[in-house]
Scaffold this motif. Structure first.
Motif, PDB file in Angstrom:
ATOM      1  N   GLU A  24      -0.821 -41.168  20.711  1.00 19.00           N
ATOM      2  CA  GLU A  24      -0.256 -41.861  19.555  1.00 19.00           C
ATOM      3  C   GLU A  24      -0.378 -41.009  18.297  1.00 19.00           C
ATOM      4  OE1 GLU A  24      -0.778 -46.001  16.959  1.00 19.00           O
ATOM      5  OE2 GLU A  24      -2.196 -45.528  18.570  1.00 19.00           O
ATOM      6  N   GLU A  63       2.084 -38.113  18.489  1.00 23.26           N
ATOM      7  CA  GLU A  63       3.449 -38.575  18.252  1.00 23.26           C
ATOM      8  C   GLU A  63       3.705 -38.775  16.764  1.00 23.26           C
ATOM      9  OE1 GLU A  63       6.184 -38.927  20.232  1.00 23.26           O
ATOM     10  OE2 GLU A  63       4.888 -37.798  21.602  1.00 23.26           O
ATOM     11  N   ARG A  64       2.700 -39.250  16.028  1.00 23.29           N
ATOM     12  CA  ARG A  64       2.839 -39.437  14.589  1.00 23.29           C
ATOM     13  C   ARG A  64       3.046 -38.088  13.897  1.00 23.29           C
ATOM     14  NH1 ARG A  64       1.636 -44.207  12.055  1.00 23.29           N
ATOM     15  NH2 ARG A  64       0.972 -45.896  13.417  1.00 23.29           N
ATOM     16  N   LYS A  93       4.306 -35.396  15.295  1.00 22.32           N
ATOM     17  CA  LYS A  93       5.648 -34.916  15.665  1.00 22.32           C
ATOM     18  C   LYS A  93       6.708 -35.558  14.769  1.00 22.32           C
ATOM     19  CE  LYS A  93       4.685 -34.142  20.605  1.00 22.32           C
ATOM     20  NZ  LYS A  93       4.997 -34.626  21.980  1.00 22.32           N
ATOM     21  N   LYS A  94       6.586 -36.869  14.574  1.00 24.93           N
ATOM     22  CA  LYS A  94       7.566 -37.577  13.758  1.00 24.93           C
ATOM     23  C   LYS A  94       7.475 -37.150  12.295  1.00 24.93           C
ATOM     24  CE  LYS A  94       7.916 -41.610  16.774  1.00 24.93           C
ATOM     25  NZ  LYS A  94       7.619 -43.058  16.947  1.00 24.93           N
ATOM     26  N   ALA A  95       6.241 -36.930  11.817  1.00 26.13           N
ATOM     27  CA  ALA A  95       6.059 -36.479  10.435  1.00 26.13           C
ATOM     28  C   ALA A  95       6.717 -35.119  10.227  1.00 26.13           C
ATOM     29  CB  ALA A  95       4.575 -36.400  10.087  1.00 26.13           C
ATOM     30  N   ASN A 137       9.240 -33.919  11.920  1.00 24.88           N
ATOM     31  CA  ASN A 137      10.690 -34.079  11.996  1.00 24.88           C
ATOM     32  C   ASN A 137      11.268 -34.759  10.760  1.00 24.88           C
ATOM     33  OD1 ASN A 137      13.030 -33.595  13.674  1.00 24.88           O
ATOM     34  ND2 ASN A 137      13.185 -35.814  13.912  1.00 24.88           N
ATOM     35  N   LEU A 138      10.440 -35.532  10.056  1.00 22.35           N
ATOM     36  CA  LEU A 138      10.898 -36.231   8.856  1.00 22.35           C
ATOM     37  C   LEU A 138      10.707 -35.415   7.578  1.00 22.35           C
ATOM     38  CD1 LEU A 138       9.600 -39.828   9.664  1.00 22.35           C
ATOM     39  CD2 LEU A 138      11.995 -39.147   9.417  1.00 22.35           C
ATOM     40  N   THR A 139      10.133 -34.235   7.705  1.00 21.45           N
ATOM     41  CA  THR A 139       9.920 -33.387   6.534  1.00 21.45           C
ATOM     42  C   THR A 139      11.242 -33.041   5.852  1.00 21.45           C
ATOM     43  OG1 THR A 139       7.910 -32.388   7.439  1.00 21.45           O
ATOM     44  CG2 THR A 139       9.060 -31.146   5.741  1.00 21.45           C
ATOM     45  N   GLN A 182      17.025 -28.227   8.555  1.00 26.29           N
ATOM     46  CA  GLN A 182      15.903 -28.127   9.497  1.00 26.29           C
ATOM     47  C   GLN A 182      15.928 -26.818  10.309  1.00 26.29           C
ATOM     48  OE1 GLN A 182      16.556 -32.236  11.312  1.00 26.29           O
ATOM     49  NE2 GLN A 182      14.323 -32.167  11.281  1.00 26.29           N
TER      50      GLN A 182
END
Length: 211
Positions: free
Chosen positions: A26, A29-30, A32-34, A36-38, A45
């Motif tokens: 978990e 995954e957070r 990874k998402k952080a 990708n949201l940069t 990107q």
């Protein structure tokens, strides 16, 4: 509710990780998402992230990290990479995503698309590399903040040999070059740096208020 400033005060560049502790899926995954949201320039990107959790490989990377054992001790090692090629096809792929996700009409998109393709066609390899590397630093800053908020320990590293990382991780096959390394995990109880006070300029010397 978490206090963002207290969490930033809690974080430090870990000098010794507890190699027996592993981050949960978990938590990873957070991160990874952080990543990708940069925010990145133009939203293009030009960066990707390798998530390494392999002690044998982590051990091999220590020599190419100037002996920094955090790379081996950490639960995971995040390697932030840049795209070797940012060309017309790469840019068009981005605008296709815009059209598919936002349903933006081509009449609105096309002028911006054409301008970016034209602009990047005039940049040499070093200009594109420097630009992409700046985006990698944005991602690193974002990851450090999220790590602090999630109480994940980390140690940002510029001190490594990118060419050696690229070879060991076979990054050329992905069209990537490594630029930054971020071991993550949990601090060791005997890391003496954990209790040291932060050394920062006084707020009055680092902030300029214009009213």
């Amino acid at each position: 509710m978490k206090d963002s400033i207290k969490n930033l005060e809690w974080r430090y560049a870990v000098k010794k990780f507890d190699s027996e502790k592993t981050l949960s899926n978990e938590k990873i995954e957070r991160l990874k998402k952080a990543f990708n949201l940069t925010a990145t320039s133009y939203g293009l990107q030009p960066i990707r992230m390798v998530v390494l959790q392999n002690k044998e490989m982590q051990g091999k990377l220590v020599a190419s990290s100037y002996g920094q054992q955090q790379v081996f001790q950490a639960s995971h090692v995040l390697i932030i990479c840049i795209e070797r090629v940012v060309d017309k096809d790469f840019i068009l792929e981005y605008f296709n995503r815009v059209k598919n996700i936002r349903k933006t009409s081509e009449s609105i998109i096309n002028p911006f698309e054409d301008a970016l393709v034209s602009s990047f066609s005039k940049k040499d390899f070093k200009e594109v590399k420097d630009w992409a590397t700046n985006q990698a630093y944005l991602a690193l800053g974002n990851l450090l903040t999220v790590c602090a908020f999630e109480e994940i320990d980390s140690c940002p590293m510029e001190g490594f040999v990118p060419s050696a990382y690229d070879e060991l991780l076979e990054l050329e096959e992905f069209g990537l070059s490594s630029v930054l390394v971020l071991p993550v995990g949990y601090r060791a109880q005997d890391d003496m740096f954990a209790e040291m006070k932060k050394v920062r300029r006084p707020l009055k010397d680092s902030i300029i208020d214009i009213i």
